[in-house]
Design a protein around this motif. Structure first.
Motif, PDB file in Angstrom:
ATOM      1  N   LEU A   1       0.832  -1.206   0.000  1.00  0.00           N
ATOM      2  CA  LEU A   1       0.000   0.000   0.000  1.00  0.00           C
ATOM      3  C   LEU A   1       0.864   1.254   0.000  1.00  0.00           C
ATOM      4  CD1 LEU A   1      -2.810  -1.023   2.518  1.00  0.00           C
ATOM      5  CD2 LEU A   1      -3.093  -0.551   0.076  1.00  0.00           C
ATOM      6  N   SER A   2       2.038   1.147  -0.554  1.00  0.00           N
ATOM      7  CA  SER A   2       2.930   2.296  -0.609  1.00  0.00           C
ATOM      8  C   SER A   2       2.418   3.319  -1.623  1.00  0.00           C
ATOM      9  CB  SER A   2       4.346   1.858  -0.978  1.00  0.00           C
ATOM     10  OG  SER A   2       4.368   1.222  -2.243  1.00  0.00           O
ATOM     11  N   GLU A   3       2.985   4.494  -1.578  1.00  0.00           N
ATOM     12  CA  GLU A   3       2.627   5.593  -2.486  1.00  0.00           C
ATOM     13  C   GLU A   3       1.149   5.966  -2.368  1.00  0.00           C
ATOM     14  OE1 GLU A   3       4.231   5.349  -6.481  1.00  0.00           O
ATOM     15  OE2 GLU A   3       5.735   3.905  -5.785  1.00  0.00           O
ATOM     16  N   GLN A   4       0.763   6.315  -1.146  1.00  0.00           N
ATOM     17  CA  GLN A   4      -0.599   6.807  -0.909  1.00  0.00           C
ATOM     18  C   GLN A   4      -0.682   8.244  -1.426  1.00  0.00           C
ATOM     19  OE1 GLN A   4      -1.683   7.161   3.226  1.00  0.00           O
ATOM     20  NE2 GLN A   4      -3.862   6.929   2.795  1.00  0.00           N
ATOM     21  N   GLU A   5      -1.435   8.421  -2.490  1.00  0.00           N
ATOM     22  CA  GLU A   5      -1.491   9.714  -3.166  1.00  0.00           C
ATOM     23  C   GLU A   5      -2.670  10.547  -2.671  1.00  0.00           C
ATOM     24  OE1 GLU A   5       0.916  10.472  -5.222  1.00  0.00           O
ATOM     25  OE2 GLU A   5       1.817   8.468  -5.281  1.00  0.00           O
ATOM     26  N   LYS A   6      -2.566  11.851  -2.884  1.00  0.00           N
ATOM     27  CA  LYS A   6      -3.666  12.776  -2.621  1.00  0.00           C
ATOM     28  C   LYS A   6      -4.088  13.405  -3.942  1.00  0.00           C
ATOM     29  CE  LYS A   6      -3.459  12.287   1.877  1.00  0.00           C
ATOM     30  NZ  LYS A   6      -4.539  11.571   2.605  1.00  0.00           N
ATOM     31  N   PRO A   7      -5.385  13.477  -4.200  1.00  0.00           N
ATOM     32  CA  PRO A   7      -5.818  14.088  -5.466  1.00  0.00           C
ATOM     33  C   PRO A   7      -5.464  15.564  -5.521  1.00  0.00           C
ATOM     34  CG  PRO A   7      -7.694  13.667  -4.032  1.00  0.00           C
ATOM     35  CD  PRO A   7      -6.515  13.008  -3.385  1.00  0.00           C
ATOM     36  N   ASP A   8      -5.171  16.019  -6.722  1.00  0.00           N
ATOM     37  CA  ASP A   8      -4.917  17.444  -6.919  1.00  0.00           C
ATOM     38  C   ASP A   8      -6.248  18.189  -6.931  1.00  0.00           C
ATOM     39  OD1 ASP A   8      -2.196  17.050  -7.143  1.00  0.00           O
ATOM     40  OD2 ASP A   8      -2.259  16.783  -9.312  1.00  0.00           O
ATOM     41  N   GLU A   9      -6.261  19.358  -6.336  1.00  0.00           N
ATOM     42  CA  GLU A   9      -7.482  20.159  -6.298  1.00  0.00           C
ATOM     43  C   GLU A   9      -7.268  21.435  -7.094  1.00  0.00           C
ATOM     44  OE1 GLU A   9     -10.760  21.942  -3.120  1.00  0.00           O
ATOM     45  OE2 GLU A   9      -8.935  20.960  -2.404  1.00  0.00           O
ATOM     46  N   SER A  10      -8.081  21.611  -8.110  1.00  0.00           N
ATOM     47  CA  SER A  10      -8.018  22.834  -8.915  1.00  0.00           C
ATOM     48  C   SER A  10      -9.360  23.049  -9.593  1.00  0.00           C
ATOM     49  CB  SER A  10      -6.901  22.751  -9.962  1.00  0.00           C
ATOM     50  OG  SER A  10      -7.128  21.697 -10.867  1.00  0.00           O
ATOM     51  N   HIS A  11      -9.700  24.305  -9.793  1.00  0.00           N
ATOM     52  CA  HIS A  11     -10.956  24.691 -10.467  1.00  0.00           C
ATOM     53  C   HIS A  11     -12.174  24.042  -9.811  1.00  0.00           C
ATOM     54  CE1 HIS A  11      -8.509  26.533 -13.570  1.00  0.00           C
ATOM     55  NE2 HIS A  11      -7.873  25.391 -13.745  1.00  0.00           N
ATOM     56  N   GLY A  12     -12.103  23.920  -8.494  1.00  0.00           N
ATOM     57  CA  GLY A  12     -13.259  23.449  -7.744  1.00  0.00           C
ATOM     58  C   GLY A  12     -13.521  21.964  -7.789  1.00  0.00           C
ATOM     59  N   ARG A  13     -12.557  21.158  -8.238  1.00  0.00           N
ATOM     60  CA  ARG A  13     -12.760  19.717  -8.248  1.00  0.00           C
ATOM     61  C   ARG A  13     -11.456  18.993  -7.930  1.00  0.00           C
ATOM     62  NH1 ARG A  13     -13.393  16.898 -14.020  1.00  0.00           N
ATOM     63  NH2 ARG A  13     -12.827  15.148 -12.651  1.00  0.00           N
ATOM     64  N   LEU A  14     -11.587  17.707  -7.590  1.00  0.00           N
ATOM     65  CA  LEU A  14     -10.424  16.880  -7.274  1.00  0.00           C
ATOM     66  C   LEU A  14     -10.032  16.074  -8.509  1.00  0.00           C
ATOM     67  CD1 LEU A  14     -11.434  15.548  -3.748  1.00  0.00           C
ATOM     68  CD2 LEU A  14      -9.904  17.452  -4.290  1.00  0.00           C
ATOM     69  N   TRP A  15      -8.731  16.046  -8.771  1.00  0.00           N
ATOM     70  CA  TRP A  15      -8.208  15.345  -9.938  1.00  0.00           C
ATOM     71  C   TRP A  15      -7.359  14.155  -9.473  1.00  0.00           C
ATOM     72  CZ3 TRP A  15      -9.682  17.104 -14.748  1.00  0.00           C
ATOM     73  CH2 TRP A  15     -10.247  18.366 -14.797  1.00  0.00           C
ATOM     74  N   HIS A  16      -7.731  12.955  -9.922  1.00  0.00           N
ATOM     75  CA  HIS A  16      -6.939  11.763  -9.666  1.00  0.00           C
ATOM     76  C   HIS A  16      -6.124  11.428 -10.911  1.00  0.00           C
ATOM     77  CE1 HIS A  16     -10.297  11.638  -6.816  1.00  0.00           C
ATOM     78  NE2 HIS A  16      -9.553  10.871  -6.035  1.00  0.00           N
ATOM     79  N   TYR A  17      -5.058  10.728 -10.752  1.00  0.00           N
ATOM     80  CA  TYR A  17      -4.153  10.506 -11.884  1.00  0.00           C
ATOM     81  C   TYR A  17      -3.475   9.150 -11.756  1.00  0.00           C
ATOM     82  CZ  TYR A  17      -1.204  12.261  -8.110  1.00  0.00           C
ATOM     83  OH  TYR A  17      -0.616  12.439  -6.901  1.00  0.00           O
ATOM     84  N   VAL A  18      -3.217   8.550 -12.907  1.00  0.00           N
ATOM     85  CA  VAL A  18      -2.472   7.295 -12.952  1.00  0.00           C
ATOM     86  C   VAL A  18      -0.989   7.601 -12.794  1.00  0.00           C
ATOM     87  CG1 VAL A  18      -4.215   6.177 -14.384  1.00  0.00           C
ATOM     88  CG2 VAL A  18      -2.268   7.335 -15.469  1.00  0.00           C
ATOM     89  N   ALA A  19      -0.223   6.595 -12.435  1.00  0.00           N
ATOM     90  CA  ALA A  19       1.210   6.796 -12.219  1.00  0.00           C
ATOM     91  C   ALA A  19       1.958   7.036 -13.524  1.00  0.00           C
ATOM     92  CB  ALA A  19       1.795   5.597 -11.485  1.00  0.00           C
ATOM     93  N   VAL A  20       1.517   6.365 -14.597  1.00  0.00           N
ATOM     94  CA  VAL A  20       2.212   6.457 -15.880  1.00  0.00           C
ATOM     95  C   VAL A  20       1.204   6.860 -16.945  1.00  0.00           C
ATOM     96  CG1 VAL A  20       3.575   5.246 -17.611  1.00  0.00           C
ATOM     97  CG2 VAL A  20       3.854   4.677 -15.188  1.00  0.00           C
ATOM     98  N   ALA A  21       1.410   8.010 -17.565  1.00  0.00           N
ATOM     99  CA  ALA A  21       0.525   8.446 -18.635  1.00  0.00           C
ATOM    100  C   ALA A  21       1.368   8.896 -19.829  1.00  0.00           C
ATOM    101  CB  ALA A  21      -0.392   9.575 -18.159  1.00  0.00           C
ATOM    102  N   GLU A  22       1.822  10.129 -19.800  1.00  0.00           N
ATOM    103  CA  GLU A  22       2.621  10.610 -20.929  1.00  0.00           C
ATOM    104  C   GLU A  22       3.943   9.863 -21.000  1.00  0.00           C
ATOM    105  OE1 GLU A  22       4.203  14.785 -22.893  1.00  0.00           O
ATOM    106  OE2 GLU A  22       3.705  14.734 -20.770  1.00  0.00           O
TER     107      GLU A  22
END
Length: 314
Positions: free
Chosen positions: A293-314
């Motif tokens: 359960l390592s790398e417990q992430e927190k969603p980014d908050e911007s423009h009034g909403r929470l953004w979740h993201y995968v570890a590998v995208a671009e």
């Protein structure tokens, strides 16, 4: 998380083919996984480097081969001719059991800029191959029958559903380890849970013991499907890591079929609350499950909403 060069492959240390002017002893051909890659400081192109490999190494004894960077302009120069060289040389590699295509770091080329190719022709050319890995934007995988392949690992920042469907339609009776990085929709990752149904059925790959469905924006939906999937009881290890796993997915895993038989459950890079993470530990760790359960992430908050993201995208 960014892609990094392999240091070990098929249980062997990765060894770079020496430059043209290098001196000294080389390792025994079967003692290492040979990496053939473009030399950023040299003048030879990949075709010349590949020929040097064929000339200097007893390829008949090579068991593991890694292809790294193949040109200075990899985002323009496709992988088709590179893979074709390996296919054309099949008679020179009777002992080859493992192959990895595009072992490229993000500083060389971003993972989603690597336009991968159909890997089925390679499998047909090497019927004794046991392990196949590749990194990049996977778009197609022609269904194939291959009786020796035991491990398939496809890393991607965005894997097309056609790839998942092609793998699902393949006959791979010896497959024990399947690892798919599904990625982000922004980079072509359009796999749905329905596309995964043949894999989750437990009948498609009877020898399967490790399943990785990772790096997905629909990680919660995948967890919900896995919680009741017939394949789970025969697995020894399961990875739902690198993606957007939240309390919704964790709750599904806790309320679904038992996971206490697993040797390892990999959920690293997740968005679980402390409470749900602890419930997973309390349920699984006393049974001897190695829970990541390592790398417990927190969603980014911007423009009034929470953004979740995968570890590998671009």
């Amino acid at each position: 998380m960014t892609a990094q060069h392999l240091t070990e492959f098929h249980g062997l240390p990765v060894f770079d083919l020496p430059s043209a002017d290098a001196s000294g002893e080389q390792p025994a051909p079967g003692a290492v996984a040979w990496r053939v890659r473009y030399d950023w400081d040299g003048t030879d192109d990949f075709e010349q480097i590949w020929q040097r490999f064929l000339d200097r190494v007893d390829c008949a004894a090579v068991t593991a081969l890694v292809i790294g960077a193949w040109s200075e302009e990899m985002y323009e120069d496709g992988l088709d001719p590179v893979l074709q060289r390996v296919i054309d040389a099949k008679d020179r590699f009777p002992a080859l059991r493992a192959f990895f295509l595009a072992d490229v770091e993000s500083e060389e080329n971003e993972i989603s800029w690597i336009e991968q190719v159909d890997l089925a022709p390679l499998l047909l050319a090497y019927p004794a191959l046991e392990e196949l890995g590749a990194r990049g934007a996977h778009r197609v995988f022609t269904p194939v029958r291959h009786t020796a392949l035991r491990k398939l690992r496809l890393e991607s920042g965005g894997m097309a559903a056609d790839v998942v469907r092609g793998i699902s339609a393949s006959e791979l009776p010896a497959l024990e380890h399947l690892e798919l990085w599904l990625g982000s929709e922004n980079y072509g990752g359009d796999t749905t849970v329905a596309d995964l149904a043949p894999i989750l059925s437990g009948t498609r790959f009877p020898a399967l013991r490790h399943l990785g469905l990772q790096d997905s924006e629909i990680q919660d939906a995948i967890a919900e499907a896995v919680a009741h999937a017939p394949v789970v009881p025969v697995l020894e290890t399961l990875a739902l890591s690198l993606g957007v796993l939240t309390d919704v997915g964790a709750e599904a895993l806790l309320s679904g079929q038992p996971l206490t038989h697993l040797h390892r459950l990999d959920l690293h890079h997740h968005f679980l609350t402390d409470e749900l993470a602890q419930r997973l530990r309390d349920t699984l760790e006393p049974a001897g499950v190695d829970l990541d359960l390592s790398e417990q992430e927190k969603p980014d908050e911007s423009h009034g909403r929470l953004w979740h993201y995968v570890a590998v995208a671009e």
